[in-house]
Write a protein that holds these residues in place. Sequence first.
Motif, mmCIF file in Angstrom:
data_model
loop_
_atom_site.group_PDB
_atom_site.id
_atom_site.type_symbol
_atom_site.label_atom_id
_atom_site.label_comp_id
_atom_site.label_asym_id
_atom_site.label_seq_id
_atom_site.Cartn_x
_atom_site.Cartn_y
_atom_site.Cartn_z
ATOM 1 N N VAL A 168 48.891 0.332 -42.723
ATOM 2 C CA VAL A 168 49.811 0.097 -43.849
ATOM 3 C C VAL A 168 50.136 1.416 -44.536
ATOM 4 O O VAL A 168 51.303 1.700 -44.845
ATOM 5 C CB VAL A 168 49.219 -0.925 -44.845
ATOM 6 N N TRP A 169 49.130 2.244 -44.765
ATOM 7 C CA TRP A 169 49.347 3.533 -45.438
ATOM 8 C C TRP A 169 50.335 4.408 -44.666
ATOM 9 O O TRP A 169 51.301 4.919 -45.236
ATOM 10 C CB TRP A 169 48.020 4.266 -45.625
ATOM 11 N N VAL A 170 50.090 4.589 -43.390
ATOM 12 C CA VAL A 170 50.937 5.482 -42.587
ATOM 13 C C VAL A 170 52.365 4.951 -42.521
ATOM 14 O O VAL A 170 53.322 5.717 -42.624
ATOM 15 C CB VAL A 170 50.340 5.676 -41.171
ATOM 16 N N ASN A 171 52.520 3.645 -42.394
ATOM 17 C CA ASN A 171 53.854 3.061 -42.232
ATOM 18 C C ASN A 171 54.614 2.845 -43.532
ATOM 19 O O ASN A 171 55.843 2.763 -43.515
ATOM 20 C CB ASN A 171 53.762 1.739 -41.469
ATOM 21 N N LYS A 172 53.928 2.772 -44.652
ATOM 22 C CA LYS A 172 54.607 2.453 -45.916
ATOM 23 C C LYS A 172 54.589 3.570 -46.954
ATOM 24 O O LYS A 172 55.507 3.663 -47.758
ATOM 25 C CB LYS A 172 53.969 1.202 -46.553
ATOM 26 N N PHE A 173 53.542 4.382 -46.980
ATOM 27 C CA PHE A 173 53.381 5.289 -48.106
ATOM 28 C C PHE A 173 53.268 6.760 -47.763
ATOM 29 O O PHE A 173 53.553 7.603 -48.604
ATOM 30 C CB PHE A 173 52.143 4.882 -48.914
ATOM 31 N N SER A 174 52.797 7.109 -46.582
ATOM 32 C CA SER A 174 52.570 8.516 -46.279
ATOM 33 C C SER A 174 53.884 9.253 -46.060
ATOM 34 O O SER A 174 54.930 8.641 -45.829
ATOM 35 C CB SER A 174 51.660 8.672 -45.062
ATOM 36 N N LYS A 175 53.802 10.546 -46.081
ATOM 37 C CA LYS A 175 54.970 11.384 -45.814
ATOM 38 C C LYS A 175 55.395 11.290 -44.346
ATOM 39 O O LYS A 175 56.467 11.724 -43.979
ATOM 40 C CB LYS A 175 54.667 12.837 -46.176
ATOM 41 N N PHE A 176 54.539 10.705 -43.510
ATOM 42 C CA PHE A 176 54.813 10.618 -42.082
ATOM 43 C C PHE A 176 55.450 9.293 -41.686
ATOM 44 O O PHE A 176 55.649 9.036 -40.519
ATOM 45 C CB PHE A 176 53.513 10.820 -41.288
ATOM 46 N N LYS A 177 55.710 8.427 -42.682
ATOM 47 C CA LYS A 177 56.306 7.118 -42.355
ATOM 48 C C LYS A 177 57.660 7.310 -41.683
ATOM 49 O O LYS A 177 58.331 8.312 -41.867
ATOM 50 C CB LYS A 177 56.418 6.254 -43.594
ATOM 51 N N LYS A 178 58.027 6.309 -40.928
ATOM 52 C CA LYS A 178 59.293 6.402 -40.173
ATOM 53 C C LYS A 178 60.483 6.173 -41.068
ATOM 54 O O LYS A 178 60.492 5.463 -41.990
ATOM 55 C CB LYS A 178 59.282 5.382 -39.042
#
Length: 178
Positions: A168-178
Amino acid sequence: MKKHKSIIIFLIKFFVTYFLLVTIYNTYLQRSQEKEGTYKTASITTLVADQTVKVLTFFDYNVEAVQHDKEVSVKLIIEGKYTARVIEGCNSISLIILFISFIIAFSGSLKATFFYSLFGSLLIYTINVLRIAFLTVMIYKYPENQEFLHGLVFPAIIYGTIFMLWVVWVNKFSKFKK
């Protein structure tokens, strides 16, 4: 080198955060546990055991947490039977450190990183207490399945939770989300 810059930055942020938090936690453990003579667990481990007792008491189990006199652990005694023990590795702090290190390595905005780390840590802690309570009951009722429950089912619950939080973090909140 330029091609792998984001991987290198991720690894540096992860390991610096991880080692800093582990150092702080290990210092806390050294100052709060007693391993010689009178055994005493760190206050966070005792708190996890006490909260497990509260959960089980809520569900009408007669349960108590007792400091073990021969090791650094807290015994969980359910219906008068010593069923499980809570050791330092059961208090979820090591897992929370791993979780936070990953969140910081894949950081988003400062506000999102802080609040997601806080929310995720509280969720991991809560799921862990519930997991220990459930494990204690299951071992009490089905002692022949202790290895399966403790070795496979219950780690899957906590690691599965952490993995889902990371996704959830990587896909919604991180600078690396798509």
